[in-house]
Design an enzyme around this catalytic site. Sequence first.
Site, PDB file in Angstrom:
ATOM      1  CB  SER A   1      -5.759   9.789  32.863  1.00 15.18           C
ATOM      2  OG  SER A   1      -7.141   9.483  32.718  1.00 15.18           O
ATOM      3  CE  LYS A   2      -0.692   4.631  36.311  1.00 16.91           C
ATOM      4  NZ  LYS A   2      -0.036   5.873  35.940  1.00 16.91           N
ATOM      5  NE  ARG A   3      -8.921  10.796  36.891  1.00 12.56           N
ATOM      6  CZ  ARG A   3      -7.796  11.473  36.992  1.00 12.56           C
ATOM      7  NH1 ARG A   3      -6.890  11.112  37.881  1.00 12.56           N
ATOM      8  NH2 ARG A   3      -7.560  12.515  36.207  1.00 12.56           N
ATOM      9  CE  LYS A   4     -11.329  11.254  30.325  1.00  9.49           C
ATOM     10  NZ  LYS A   4     -11.269  12.255  29.234  1.00  9.49           N
TER      11      LYS A   4
END
Length: 459
Positions: free
Chosen positions: A230-233
Amino acid sequence: MALFDLAWARKTGGAFVLRIEDTDQNRLVEGSEQQIYDSLQWLGLNPDEGPHVGGPYAPYRQSERLDTYRPYVDQLIADGHAYHCWCSSERLAGLRKEQEAAKQSVTGYDRLCLGKTREERAALPGFSETPVVRMLIPDDAPLEFDDIIRGTVKAPRPDDQVILKADGFPTYHLAVVVDDHLMGINTVVRGEEWISSTPKHVLLYDWLGWERPAFAHMPLLRNTDKSKISKRKNPAARLMWFKEQGYLPEAVRNFLQLLGYAGDEDAEVKSFDEFVADFSWDKVNTVGPIFDLKKLDWLNGHYIRALSAGDLADRILEFEQERWAPTAEQAELLRRAVPIIQERLVLLKDALPQLDYLFVDDAALTVEEEAVAALPDSAGAVLDAAVAVAESVPFDAASIQAALKERIVEGMGIKAKFAFAPIRVAVSGRRVSPPLFESMELLGRDATLARLRSLRASL
């Protein structure tokens, strides 16, 4: 998905279609559509049809196709396969909480609106003035379907999915089925998270009397801790990050081929044309592959070394164009310098930091303090000898190396690793640099002498 879509289209003589599915207006992000175009163009995965190139089934942006979907919604309602629902978002949220609190095994919409007129429903709590339209999922809904990667797949029973929202936009589930049919799509390639939605789509195809396409559900990429990317991780979840870091598009394509497709384990380096020629759905990995950037770094280094020096110089100049505006002389110097770092490069962004000492004025060269502190006691004598050599020999790498070896290593009896360290620090300002003698040739006699004398004077 685009890589495998395009490979299959090329393998079968089909068309690779890009459609912008923007029916969820609340989730639109400014600039994201352009990023899709930019990413595909950079990777060389260019669609045959799409909003930016046109095609026989335009428009390819779903927000511009709203009039296309409404007749099919009306048909589904008339045939008893769909119905209006006036439940407010507050009522639906409350219903979900009640079901969760009761730990119900089957959750979803409770069909309060089914069979009611607007007036009958308005007399009950939780009424919304503008209705949505829901599918009426039958008790015998087909939950199994054939997947060209996974074989027979069974999905959970869906609830009564909304297919037309209150704002007049269709949901993904209706729009994708209608558009795939009307645009002649016969193979749908998507992530495995859509397996649970496929029974809804199969029902819509059947209700509308259309032939079902083939479905291929790809595994999801995973981080090294096996969590979903994911873009968050992981910044690498955004494709243009690779371009910004200095990866080559052909290396990224090759890396993605390896992630999704087992192929030939003895041929990890494979062009896209070779990938297409060998393409087969039964070789696709069904277990989510680990997204390991170390493997990509290795591939990128391989592709960098395979470039001609001129092509690599062009790639570096293009990569740095927003941060560096070299003069014609500096650009030419970079072209001459590329061969001395090509074997050492992993990313394009590594090039200028390795060569920056070539592009600064002699007086402005920053010399690392720790590099000077580590010089041997013989540094002064070595630098004096190096000045004498630089003043007298033909100024090419081979002549410089031979003369310095004769004068310092053999003449002064100093081991090579100590003999050349002061010269390297003087020329580059650091203990570790690209090849020394080639660097001296690139700098030229005057600049080399100026740097040797400057360090000598500081000791």
